[in-house]
Design a protein around this motif. Structure first.
Motif, PDB file in Angstrom:
ATOM      1  N   HIS A  20       0.852  -1.185   0.000  1.00  0.00           N
ATOM      2  CA  HIS A  20       0.000   0.000   0.000  1.00  0.00           C
ATOM      3  C   HIS A  20       0.892   1.240   0.000  1.00  0.00           C
ATOM      4  CE1 HIS A  20      -2.934   2.986   1.354  1.00  0.00           C
ATOM      5  NE2 HIS A  20      -3.856   2.129   0.913  1.00  0.00           N
ATOM      6  N   ARG A  21       0.452   2.301  -0.610  1.00  0.00           N
ATOM      7  CA  ARG A  21       1.272   3.511  -0.695  1.00  0.00           C
ATOM      8  C   ARG A  21       1.610   4.082   0.682  1.00  0.00           C
ATOM      9  NH1 ARG A  21      -2.258   7.446  -4.030  1.00  0.00           N
ATOM     10  NH2 ARG A  21      -4.040   6.153  -3.636  1.00  0.00           N
ATOM     11  N   ASP A  22       0.747   3.874   1.691  1.00  0.00           N
ATOM     12  CA  ASP A  22       1.050   4.338   3.051  1.00  0.00           C
ATOM     13  C   ASP A  22       2.265   3.607   3.627  1.00  0.00           C
ATOM     14  OD1 ASP A  22      -1.117   6.048   2.873  1.00  0.00           O
ATOM     15  OD2 ASP A  22      -2.457   4.748   4.039  1.00  0.00           O
ATOM     16  N   VAL A  23       2.398   2.339   3.271  1.00  0.00           N
ATOM     17  CA  VAL A  23       3.554   1.558   3.707  1.00  0.00           C
ATOM     18  C   VAL A  23       4.814   2.132   3.068  1.00  0.00           C
ATOM     19  CG1 VAL A  23       4.668  -0.705   3.593  1.00  0.00           C
ATOM     20  CG2 VAL A  23       2.235  -0.535   4.140  1.00  0.00           C
ATOM     21  N   ALA A  25       5.306   5.111   1.974  1.00  0.00           N
ATOM     22  CA  ALA A  25       5.575   6.434   2.539  1.00  0.00           C
ATOM     23  C   ALA A  25       6.233   6.309   3.913  1.00  0.00           C
ATOM     24  CB  ALA A  25       4.283   7.237   2.642  1.00  0.00           C
ATOM     25  N   ARG A  26       5.821   5.331   4.682  1.00  0.00           N
ATOM     26  CA  ARG A  26       6.378   5.148   6.021  1.00  0.00           C
ATOM     27  C   ARG A  26       7.806   4.613   5.978  1.00  0.00           C
ATOM     28  NH1 ARG A  26       3.849   1.388  10.757  1.00  0.00           N
ATOM     29  NH2 ARG A  26       5.550   1.655  12.225  1.00  0.00           N
ATOM     30  N   MET A  57       6.079  -3.593  10.580  1.00  0.00           N
ATOM     31  CA  MET A  57       5.094  -3.905   9.546  1.00  0.00           C
ATOM     32  C   MET A  57       5.116  -5.396   9.214  1.00  0.00           C
ATOM     33  SD  MET A  57       5.666  -0.733   7.042  1.00  0.00           S
ATOM     34  CE  MET A  57       5.160   0.873   7.561  1.00  0.00           C
TER      35      MET A  57
END
Length: 177
Positions: A20-23, A25-26, A57
């Motif tokens: 996922h793009r949030d992953v 980004a993190r 994660m």
């Protein structure tokens, strides 16, 4: 699911990673020192997965997902180079994460142990392809050494403080007398 006991060090290929793009980004961008064309030649994908694990994660390997990814390597020379590059990058990867992920060193230990057993007539890494454990160990060490050189090269050089001579300047002056 990958854990410290079952982890991505050594042989995880990211040629078909999804997240996922949030992953993304993190975790941040890939470390450009690693990977094809980088100074450390490979392991950019494994580095990314280790960083995700260290960030808490979930990282999963899904063996029933299939992708055909042909590197274009058709001869023994190209296969040998790929083999060396993978282990070069893995050596750097182990050193990069030695404090927070010492479990990665298991792969180096296993390769070194197998190389020693090979000297005593034990099995080779791949008998059919005539691959030895020794290049693995040597390339791991070379990759770790290259990582050290890259880290040292990035450190800022100390500036002489006003009114104080540097050791080099003092030595040069003493030699001139």
């Amino acid at each position: 699911r990958l854990t410290r006991a079952v982890h991505p060090g050594g042989f995880v290929l990211g040629c078909n990673m999804t997240m996922h793009r949030d992953v993304a980004a993190r975790i941040g961008p890939f470390d450009e020192r690693f990977g094809a064309g980088g100074a450390l030649r490979s392991a950019e994908d494994t580095d990314y997965l280790v960083r995700a694990m260290l960030a808490g994660m979930a990282v999963e390997y899904v063996p029933d997902m299939t992708i055909f990814h042909h590197h274009g390597r058709r001869d023994r020379k190209a296969i040998d180079r790929l083999h060396r590059d993978y282990h070069f990058g893995n050596g750097a990867l182990c050193l990069k994460h030695i404090r927070r992920a010492p479990f990665l060193l298991r792969h180096f230990y296993w390769a070194a142990r197998s190389a020693m057993r090979e000297l005593a007539g034990g099995p080779r890494f791949d008998h059919e392809l005539r691959l030895s454990h020794w290049p693995i160990v040597l390339m791991n060490l070379a990759g770790a050494a290259k990582f050290v050189l890259l880290v040292l090269a990035r450190r800022p050089k100390r500036q002489a403080q006003p009114g104080k001579e540097t050791n080099e300047a003092a030595s040069a002056e003493a030699g001139a007398r």
